[in-house]
Design a protein around this motif. Structure first.
Motif, short mmCIF file in Angstrom:
data_model
loop_
_atom_site.label_atom_id
_atom_site.label_comp_id
_atom_site.label_asym_id
_atom_site.label_seq_id
_atom_site.Cartn_x
_atom_site.Cartn_y
_atom_site.Cartn_z
N GLU A 51 14.37 -6.10 2.68
CA GLU A 51 14.08 -4.61 3.53
C GLU A 51 13.50 -3.73 2.77
O GLU A 51 12.46 -2.91 3.21
CB GLU A 51 15.27 -4.53 4.38
CG GLU A 51 15.69 -5.50 5.47
CD GLU A 51 16.86 -5.01 6.42
OE1 GLU A 51 16.52 -3.70 6.63
OE2 GLU A 51 17.58 -5.84 6.74
N LEU A 52 14.00 -3.38 1.52
CA LEU A 52 13.32 -2.38 0.61
C LEU A 52 12.20 -2.57 0.09
O LEU A 52 11.32 -1.77 -0.09
CB LEU A 52 14.67 -2.21 -0.61
CG LEU A 52 15.75 -1.69 -0.17
CD1 LEU A 52 16.70 -1.59 -1.52
CD2 LEU A 52 15.72 -0.11 0.32
N GLN A 53 12.03 -3.91 -0.16
CA GLN A 53 10.79 -4.44 -0.45
C GLN A 53 9.41 -4.18 0.49
O GLN A 53 8.23 -3.46 0.25
CB GLN A 53 10.45 -5.62 -1.08
CG GLN A 53 9.25 -6.44 -1.66
CD GLN A 53 8.51 -5.53 -2.44
OE1 GLN A 53 9.33 -5.12 -3.57
NE2 GLN A 53 7.22 -5.53 -2.61
N VAL A 54 9.75 -4.46 1.74
CA VAL A 54 8.85 -4.22 2.71
C VAL A 54 8.64 -2.73 3.17
O VAL A 54 7.69 -2.30 3.59
CB VAL A 54 9.43 -5.03 4.05
CG1 VAL A 54 8.35 -4.73 5.20
CG2 VAL A 54 9.49 -6.58 3.61
N ALA A 55 9.66 -1.91 2.89
CA ALA A 55 9.69 -0.66 3.27
C ALA A 55 8.68 0.02 2.30
O ALA A 55 7.99 0.87 2.65
CB ALA A 55 11.03 -0.13 3.20
N GLN A 56 8.77 -0.43 0.94
CA GLN A 56 7.92 0.02 0.00
C GLN A 56 6.18 -0.28 0.58
O GLN A 56 5.55 0.71 0.25
CB GLN A 56 8.28 -0.34 -1.35
CG GLN A 56 9.48 -0.11 -2.02
CD GLN A 56 9.66 -0.71 -3.34
OE1 GLN A 56 8.70 -1.54 -3.84
NE2 GLN A 56 10.60 -0.34 -4.11
N GLN A 57 6.01 -1.45 0.89
CA GLN A 57 4.84 -1.87 1.47
C GLN A 57 4.48 -0.84 2.59
O GLN A 57 3.15 -0.33 2.65
CB GLN A 57 4.67 -3.24 1.74
CG GLN A 57 5.03 -4.14 0.60
CD GLN A 57 3.97 -4.01 -0.36
OE1 GLN A 57 2.74 -3.91 -0.04
NE2 GLN A 57 4.06 -4.36 -1.52
N LEU A 58 5.34 -0.77 3.53
CA LEU A 58 4.84 0.11 4.69
C LEU A 58 4.84 1.49 4.35
O LEU A 58 4.16 2.27 5.11
CB LEU A 58 6.23 0.08 5.61
CG LEU A 58 6.48 -1.12 6.56
CD1 LEU A 58 7.71 -1.29 7.20
CD2 LEU A 58 5.10 -1.64 7.28
N ALA A 59 5.42 2.11 3.41
CA ALA A 59 4.94 3.48 2.78
C ALA A 59 3.68 3.74 2.44
O ALA A 59 3.07 4.72 2.37
CB ALA A 59 5.93 3.59 1.42
N LYS A 60 2.76 2.52 2.25
CA LYS A 60 1.40 2.75 1.87
C LYS A 60 0.56 3.18 3.21
O LYS A 60 -0.58 3.10 2.91
CB LYS A 60 1.00 1.74 1.11
CG LYS A 60 1.71 1.02 -0.15
CD LYS A 60 1.26 -0.32 -0.70
CE LYS A 60 2.10 -0.55 -1.87
NZ LYS A 60 1.73 -2.01 -2.34
N LEU A 61 1.03 2.99 4.34
CA LEU A 61 0.33 3.01 5.50
C LEU A 61 -0.06 4.58 5.62
O LEU A 61 0.49 5.26 5.18
CB LEU A 61 1.12 2.58 6.96
CG LEU A 61 1.25 1.21 7.21
CD1 LEU A 61 2.43 1.09 8.18
CD2 LEU A 61 -0.13 0.39 7.36
N GLY A 62 -1.18 4.83 6.30
CA GLY A 62 -1.66 6.13 6.30
C GLY A 62 -0.94 7.08 7.64
O GLY A 62 -0.09 6.52 7.95
#
Length: 267
Positions: free
Chosen positions: A58-69
């Motif tokens: 979940e932390l890894q996916v949260a890092q990816q989602l933080a890249k959204l605009g």
């Protein structure tokens, strides 16, 4: 003592529920001895390890989602219902509403068909559970806003070795974590700004989701960071021992070969 940011907002802490469960389970595990630390024995118990890996996913996916605009709203660990269940991530953007179910399957081979998802050959309920989560969010948002909402379920795979897509499910997206942001940004626009704002407001209020009896998990971020450091240190220690043993084996083999060659020459 639990560490919590007093300014923390609902849905802002990724993996809150699984971190809390991991630390609770780990609290009964005896402290490792000096010898265990030296040889790199993991501090995790068999019971706490699944929670730990789930938190990492979940932390890894949260890092990816933080890249959204800026046009996207992302909430993590969204509680739903009366039994303490939660949804890993809920995302709202111009492309619609998405529930994201994170699955950490370390070094696993994934097979995906239209109706099944196998992990290293084993059947799972991932597709069914992901659909159920999306349906719950659809019902909740529709009841809150009065709008006809369609929520799309997404399964995001972390830590896998390979993935084979035999046939993509019609209603569930199955992606690696590294594919998620690009996939979301490529989805066509389905919501105008007004609807998106109404949904974002509804999504951001905890009392719309969890029953009053369901308490938010107390998350000690510092304790989990310390546990993660211990796990990583143990992994490095084991790797060092493996390299040392391999190097020793090579040295012994080389010595034996030289001695054998020398004996042959003398003979």
């Amino acid at each position: 003592m639990t560490t919590r940011d007093p300014t923390e907002q609902f849905g802002s802490t990724p993996a809150a529920a699984v971190i809390a469960a991991c630390l609770q389970t780990q609290s009964s595990v005896p402290t490792r001895s000096g010898v265990s630390r030296l040889f790199g024995r993991s501090p995790l118990s068999d019971d706490s390890r699944p929670w730990y890996l789930g938190a990492l996913g979940e932390l890894q996916v949260a890092q990816q989602l933080a890249k959204l605009g800026a046009g996207w709203t992302v909430l993590h660990s969204v509680p739903i219902g009366e039994r303490g269940s939660d949804i890993d991530h809920v995302v709202i953007g111009t492309a619609g509403v998405f529930t994201i179910d994170t699955k950490f399957h370390e070094d696993a081979r994934i097979w995906v068909g239209s109706k099944r998802l196998l992990v290293s050959g084993q059947k799972t309920d991932h597709l069914r559970n992901s659909r159920f989560e999306a349906q719950r969010v659809t019902r909740a948002l529709t009841a809150i806003t009065g709008l006809p909402i369609d929520t799309r379920p997404v399964i995001v795979l972390v830590g896998i070795r390979s993935i084979t897509i035999r046939e993509r499910p019609a209603d569930v997206a199955v992606l690696r974590d590294t594919e998620l942001v690009r996939w979301l940004n490529r989805c066509p626009t389905t919501l105008d700004a007004d609807v998106r704002e109404r949904l974002t407001i509804a999504l951001g209020q905890r009392d719309h989701w969890a029953a009053p009896s369901v308490q938010a998990p107390e998350v000690d971020i510092q304790a989990f960071a310390a546990l993660r450091h211990e796990v990583d240190s143990a992994r490095r220690a084991r790797a060092l021992w493996v390299m040392t043993i391999m190097a020793g084996s090579v040295a012994v083999a080389a010595t034996l070969a030289v001695n054998a060659y020398s004996s042959l020459l003398r003979g």
